[in-house]
Design a protein around this motif. Structure first.
Motif, mmCIF file in Angstrom:
data_model
loop_
_atom_site.group_PDB
_atom_site.id
_atom_site.type_symbol
_atom_site.label_atom_id
_atom_site.label_comp_id
_atom_site.label_asym_id
_atom_site.label_seq_id
_atom_site.Cartn_x
_atom_site.Cartn_y
_atom_site.Cartn_z
ATOM 1 N N VAL A 232 -43.030 -101.153 -0.738
ATOM 2 C CA VAL A 232 -44.482 -101.127 -0.850
ATOM 3 C C VAL A 232 -44.883 -100.020 -1.824
ATOM 4 O O VAL A 232 -44.168 -99.030 -1.989
ATOM 5 N N VAL A 233 -46.028 -100.209 -2.470
ATOM 6 C CA VAL A 233 -46.572 -99.192 -3.367
ATOM 7 C C VAL A 233 -47.682 -98.476 -2.607
ATOM 8 O O VAL A 233 -48.552 -99.110 -2.003
ATOM 9 N N VAL A 234 -47.632 -97.145 -2.629
ATOM 10 C CA VAL A 234 -48.608 -96.331 -1.919
ATOM 11 C C VAL A 234 -49.416 -95.548 -2.950
ATOM 12 O O VAL A 234 -48.842 -94.820 -3.765
ATOM 13 N N SER A 235 -50.740 -95.740 -2.916
ATOM 14 C CA SER A 235 -51.644 -95.047 -3.842
ATOM 15 C C SER A 235 -52.549 -94.130 -3.038
ATOM 16 O O SER A 235 -53.162 -94.567 -2.062
ATOM 17 N N PHE A 236 -52.645 -92.880 -3.462
ATOM 18 C CA PHE A 236 -53.362 -91.867 -2.708
ATOM 19 C C PHE A 236 -54.680 -91.498 -3.374
ATOM 20 O O PHE A 236 -54.804 -91.535 -4.600
ATOM 21 N N ALA A 237 -55.645 -91.082 -2.544
ATOM 22 C CA ALA A 237 -56.887 -90.522 -3.068
ATOM 23 C C ALA A 237 -56.535 -89.286 -3.875
ATOM 24 O O ALA A 237 -55.589 -88.569 -3.543
ATOM 25 N N PRO A 238 -57.292 -89.009 -4.939
ATOM 26 C CA PRO A 238 -57.029 -87.787 -5.701
ATOM 27 C C PRO A 238 -57.181 -86.551 -4.813
ATOM 28 O O PRO A 238 -57.950 -86.566 -3.839
ATOM 29 N N HIS A 239 -56.432 -85.509 -5.167
ATOM 30 C CA HIS A 239 -56.541 -84.246 -4.431
ATOM 31 C C HIS A 239 -58.010 -83.832 -4.392
ATOM 32 O O HIS A 239 -58.724 -83.962 -5.383
#
Length: 136
Positions: free
Chosen positions: A60-67
């Protein structure tokens, strides 16, 4: 479930560490395998994307909110099917400690048993996060 939206469950845990310390640890994708077992046992950055090997779901690809300064740890998980699941997560100041709150949303067609199982897995992940950050 109601007709205006999906059912949500807020799962939280108090951590006896400052919000900045909890956020710093939890927002580092390299730490995910240590506490977020639902995403699998490994994660690596490939071509600018964080890819986790989640045994039940596959890669799976996990994309995070910007710091950010607000404690927002939202992340999207893109499944092998191409479907993306949005996971809202917050680290909130609680006196000298923190509270981490994960909003679990029931996915379309999800049974009560599967929703409970997912909630239990999130609670276990948050308990691991608590143990790791409090012992640091």
């Amino acid at each position: 479930m109601n007709s205006t939206g999906r059912e949500s469950r807020h799962i939280g845990i108090r951590i006896d560490r400052p919000v900045e310390a909890v956020y710093a640890y939890a927002s580092d994708p390299a730490h995910l395998p240590a506490w977020a077992k639902g995403l699998g046992g490994s994660i690596e950055k490939i071509d600018g994307q964080w890819v986790a090997d989640s045994s039940p779901l596959g890669r799976v690809v996990v994309s995070f909110a910007p710091h950010n300064e607000l404690g927002v740890l939202d992340h999207d998980v893109t499944l092998p099917s191409g479907e993306t699941v949005h996971n809202p997560v917050r680290v909130i100041a609680d006196g000298t400690g923190s509270e981490v709150v994960f909003t679990l949303r029931r996915q379309p067609g999800m049974s009560d048993a599967d929703f409970r199982r997912d909630a239990d897995m999130v609670a276990a992940d948050l308990a691991r996060l608590k143990g790791l950050t409090e012992s640091a």
